[in-house]
Design a protein around this motif. Structure first.
Motif, PDB file in Angstrom:
ATOM      1  N   SER A 173       0.816  -1.225   0.000  1.00 45.56           N
ATOM      2  CA  SER A 173       0.000   0.000   0.000  1.00 45.56           C
ATOM      3  C   SER A 173       0.844   1.267   0.000  1.00 45.56           C
ATOM      4  O   SER A 173       0.315   2.361  -0.168  1.00 45.56           O
ATOM      5  CB  SER A 173      -0.938  -0.007   1.209  1.00 45.56           C
ATOM      6  OG  SER A 173      -0.203  -0.162   2.413  1.00 45.56           O
ATOM      7  N   THR A 174       2.175   1.143   0.185  1.00 44.60           N
ATOM      8  CA  THR A 174       3.045   2.331   0.182  1.00 44.60           C
ATOM      9  C   THR A 174       3.474   2.739  -1.226  1.00 44.60           C
ATOM     10  O   THR A 174       4.092   3.783  -1.398  1.00 44.60           O
ATOM     11  CB  THR A 174       4.299   2.040   1.035  1.00 44.60           C
ATOM     12  OG1 THR A 174       4.687   0.684   0.820  1.00 44.60           O
ATOM     13  CG2 THR A 174       4.034   2.247   2.494  1.00 44.60           C
ATOM     14  N   ASN A 179      -1.756   5.240  -4.254  1.00 42.78           N
ATOM     15  CA  ASN A 179      -2.111   6.399  -3.435  1.00 42.78           C
ATOM     16  C   ASN A 179      -2.721   7.542  -4.235  1.00 42.78           C
ATOM     17  O   ASN A 179      -2.767   8.669  -3.778  1.00 42.78           O
ATOM     18  CB  ASN A 179      -0.871   6.883  -2.657  1.00 42.78           C
ATOM     19  CG  ASN A 179      -0.495   5.870  -1.587  1.00 42.78           C
ATOM     20  OD1 ASN A 179      -1.365   5.293  -0.957  1.00 42.78           O
ATOM     21  ND2 ASN A 179       0.787   5.637  -1.400  1.00 42.78           N
ATOM     22  N   TYR A 203      -4.969  -1.838   0.574  1.00 40.02           N
ATOM     23  CA  TYR A 203      -5.129  -1.914   2.032  1.00 40.02           C
ATOM     24  C   TYR A 203      -4.648  -3.267   2.537  1.00 40.02           C
ATOM     25  O   TYR A 203      -4.631  -4.252   1.800  1.00 40.02           O
ATOM     26  CB  TYR A 203      -6.602  -1.742   2.431  1.00 40.02           C
ATOM     27  CG  TYR A 203      -7.235  -0.486   1.888  1.00 40.02           C
ATOM     28  CD1 TYR A 203      -7.118   0.723   2.553  1.00 40.02           C
ATOM     29  CD2 TYR A 203      -7.931  -0.508   0.681  1.00 40.02           C
ATOM     30  CE1 TYR A 203      -7.688   1.886   2.047  1.00 40.02           C
ATOM     31  CE2 TYR A 203      -8.508   0.642   0.160  1.00 40.02           C
ATOM     32  CZ  TYR A 203      -8.380   1.839   0.851  1.00 40.02           C
ATOM     33  OH  TYR A 203      -8.931   2.982   0.344  1.00 40.02           O
ATOM     34  N   ASP A 207      -6.023  -1.992   8.361  1.00 40.75           N
ATOM     35  CA  ASP A 207      -5.925  -0.664   7.740  1.00 40.75           C
ATOM     36  C   ASP A 207      -7.314  -0.027   7.650  1.00 40.75           C
ATOM     37  O   ASP A 207      -8.275  -0.697   7.266  1.00 40.75           O
ATOM     38  CB  ASP A 207      -5.343  -0.767   6.316  1.00 40.75           C
ATOM     39  CG  ASP A 207      -3.833  -0.945   6.312  1.00 40.75           C
ATOM     40  OD1 ASP A 207      -3.235  -0.887   7.399  1.00 40.75           O
ATOM     41  OD2 ASP A 207      -3.257  -1.150   5.223  1.00 40.75           O
ATOM     42  N   ASP A 345      -0.024  -4.885   6.632  1.00 35.28           N
ATOM     43  CA  ASP A 345      -0.665  -3.595   6.922  1.00 35.28           C
ATOM     44  C   ASP A 345       0.250  -2.451   6.465  1.00 35.28           C
ATOM     45  O   ASP A 345       1.407  -2.662   6.082  1.00 35.28           O
ATOM     46  CB  ASP A 345      -1.044  -3.479   8.399  1.00 35.28           C
ATOM     47  CG  ASP A 345       0.162  -3.524   9.330  1.00 35.28           C
ATOM     48  OD1 ASP A 345       1.256  -3.117   8.904  1.00 35.28           O
ATOM     49  OD2 ASP A 345       0.016  -3.975  10.486  1.00 35.28           O
ATOM     50  N   HIS A 346      -0.295  -1.221   6.545  1.00 31.04           N
ATOM     51  CA  HIS A 346       0.411  -0.058   5.982  1.00 31.04           C
ATOM     52  C   HIS A 346       1.763   0.160   6.667  1.00 31.04           C
ATOM     53  O   HIS A 346       2.757   0.481   6.012  1.00 31.04           O
ATOM     54  CB  HIS A 346      -0.472   1.184   6.121  1.00 31.04           C
ATOM     55  CG  HIS A 346      -0.033   2.317   5.248  1.00 31.04           C
ATOM     56  ND1 HIS A 346       0.008   2.229   3.874  1.00 31.04           N
ATOM     57  CD2 HIS A 346       0.420   3.566   5.550  1.00 31.04           C
ATOM     58  CE1 HIS A 346       0.451   3.379   3.361  1.00 31.04           C
ATOM     59  NE2 HIS A 346       0.715   4.199   4.360  1.00 31.04           N
ATOM     60  N   CYS A 349       4.263  -2.346   5.447  1.00 29.81           N
ATOM     61  CA  CYS A 349       4.676  -1.987   4.078  1.00 29.81           C
ATOM     62  C   CYS A 349       5.730  -0.880   4.110  1.00 29.81           C
ATOM     63  O   CYS A 349       6.712  -0.926   3.367  1.00 29.81           O
ATOM     64  CB  CYS A 349       3.477  -1.513   3.264  1.00 29.81           C
ATOM     65  SG  CYS A 349       2.300  -2.817   2.881  1.00 29.81           S
ATOM     66  N   LYS A 350       5.518   0.108   5.015  1.00 25.32           N
ATOM     67  CA  LYS A 350       6.486   1.211   5.138  1.00 25.32           C
ATOM     68  C   LYS A 350       7.845   0.677   5.556  1.00 25.32           C
ATOM     69  O   LYS A 350       8.882   1.079   5.028  1.00 25.32           O
ATOM     70  CB  LYS A 350       6.003   2.198   6.226  1.00 25.32           C
ATOM     71  CG  LYS A 350       5.126   3.315   5.723  1.00 25.32           C
ATOM     72  CD  LYS A 350       4.850   4.266   6.868  1.00 25.32           C
ATOM     73  CE  LYS A 350       3.800   5.282   6.478  1.00 25.32           C
ATOM     74  NZ  LYS A 350       3.271   5.991   7.663  1.00 25.32           N
TER      75      LYS A 350
END
Length: 404
Positions: A173-174, A179, A203, A207, A345-346, A349-350
């Motif tokens: 999702s990153t 986005n 997502y 999230d 989850d976000h 991913c980060k």
């Protein structure tokens, strides 16, 4: 006799890391499986093994059984279907000298690197990015991977399979492409228009998903639009599984994962009605009733979701946000917006982004056509120090431990 001794086969990965190097789905990281095939005698470790050739490949195995969820259907419905495909190419790691049927070997370590396809490849199955390992509840569908080592010992061959879990990283999702806001508009009888906007569209588990909703009257039909009452709005997350999508009779199954209702009971204003609705994507708790996280089976990673967006030969999983406006004096309007579900989850991913960047830097110095493998290590029974490599020596016609 050497040819009676069966080979013991083991595959080991690089030190302190898994077999899988790089990130499948992200071509810049050159996703690959690195390791070495270790061959030793199976019984009596000083008896040499006869080896003709050694090959290795990555194999994808898929099964579907849509009727498996229901006990009655399981016996009466269609039987389980399966498919086995080669991923990329098979590698020949060793072949004995020309003119000889076998070579008597004491020990053998054969390094290898198998590149995982990272091109879309269209119709060419062997060039497509392989789908992630996944097992749905009741095994209605599953995909798993195995490293298959074939050892030819004279007239007979031995095949040994080692499970390798494989994840995909192109739905994080990153990534910027997920986005960008997505908008969609739908109308049924031209009196009212339902419009939605999603700030992002990938997502993971836990999230938050926020949807901006606008109901607008058709200005050319205002006399009818003024009579419209908005009763309620519903937002649902739907999982759509298509079994056998590339076959003759694909079957679809839609599961509603979550539903939220917002009661409105308001006349439709001339300026339109604007609101937003939010849901949290459901996650699967990996802990059991005692709070223990069980080890994942060797072929499947531990995911925090039951399923995610994926596409395979025998099945395809897609996700949709279904928004429905329940109206009076006008027909209800339903709008389905596709979304992407990632197994992470976000935040996860980060945290993965830096490692992906590093993997891409590491991969930039690798030539896929000549990946510079370590030297292979082969000890033949005829080598003068063959026993010494096993920590033994001959003393008075007997094998004794070698003390240097």
């Amino acid at each position: 006799m050497a040819d009676k001794v069966s080979a013991s086969v083991r595959v080991s990965g690089p030190p302190n890391s898994s077999f899988l190097v790089g990130y499948p789905g992200i071509s810049a990281t050159l996703p690959r499986i690195e390791g070495k095939v270790e061959i030793r005698p199976e019984q009596g470790y000083t008896a040499p093994v006869a080896i003709s050739l050694v090959r290795i490949c990555l194999q994808r195995r898929e099964t579907i059984h849509p009727a498996a969820e229901n006990v009655a259907k399981r016996h009466l419905g269609t039987p389980r279907r399966d498919a086995t495909d080669l991923v990329g190419k098979e590698l020949l790691l060793y072949r004995c000298a020309t003119g000889r049927e076998t070579e008597s070997v004491m020990a053998m370590d054969l390094p290898f690197v198998l590149f995982i396809p990272f091109g879309r490849g269209g119709e060419e199955t062997n060039r497509r990015i392989p789908p992630a390992s996944l097992q749905l509840p009741s095994r209605t569908a599953e995909t798993y991977y195995e490293l298959v080592v074939t050892v030819q010992q004279g007239q007979w061959a031995k095949k040994v399979a080692f499970p390798v879990p494989l994840q995909r990283y192109d739905t994080l999702s990153t990534f910027g492409m997920y986005n960008r806001p997505e908008t969609k508009v739908a109308t049924v009888d031209s009196i009212v228009t339902l419009g939605i906007s999603l700030p992002r569209w990938s997502y993971g588990p836990t999230d938050p998903i926020t949807v901006y909703i606008k109901l607008a009257p058709n200005l050319d039909w205002m006399a009818k639009a003024r009579k419209v009452t908005i009763n309620k709005l519903t937002l649902a997350i739907e999982e759509e599984i298509t079994y056998n999508p590339e076959g003759d009779e694909p079957t679809k199954k839609v599961n509603r994962l979550h539903k939220q209702v917002q009661t409105v009971n308001t006349k439709l204003p001339e300026a339109g009605y604007v609101t937003n609705m939010g849901v949290v994507f459901p996650h699967k708790d990996p802990r059991d009733s005692n709070g223990i996280v069980r080890r994942a089976p060797p072929a499947f990673p531990n995911y925090a979701v039951t399923s995610f967006t994926t596409s395979s030969t025998l099945y395809k999983i897609e996700f949709f946000l279904s928004i429905k406006a329940h109206l009076t004096s006008a027909r209800d309007i339903t709008l389905r917006q596709p979304i992407v579900i990632c197994p992470m989850d976000h935040q996860a991913c980060k945290e993965e982004m830096d490692a992906i960047e590093q993997a891409a830097k590491d991969a930039s110095s690798i030539d896929p056509h000549n990946p510079m493998l370590p030297a292979r290590h082969i000890v033949l029974a005829s080598d003068p120090n063959a026993l010494a490599t096993l920590g033994l020596c001959m003393v008075g016609g007997q094998k004794k431990p070698l003390i240097e």
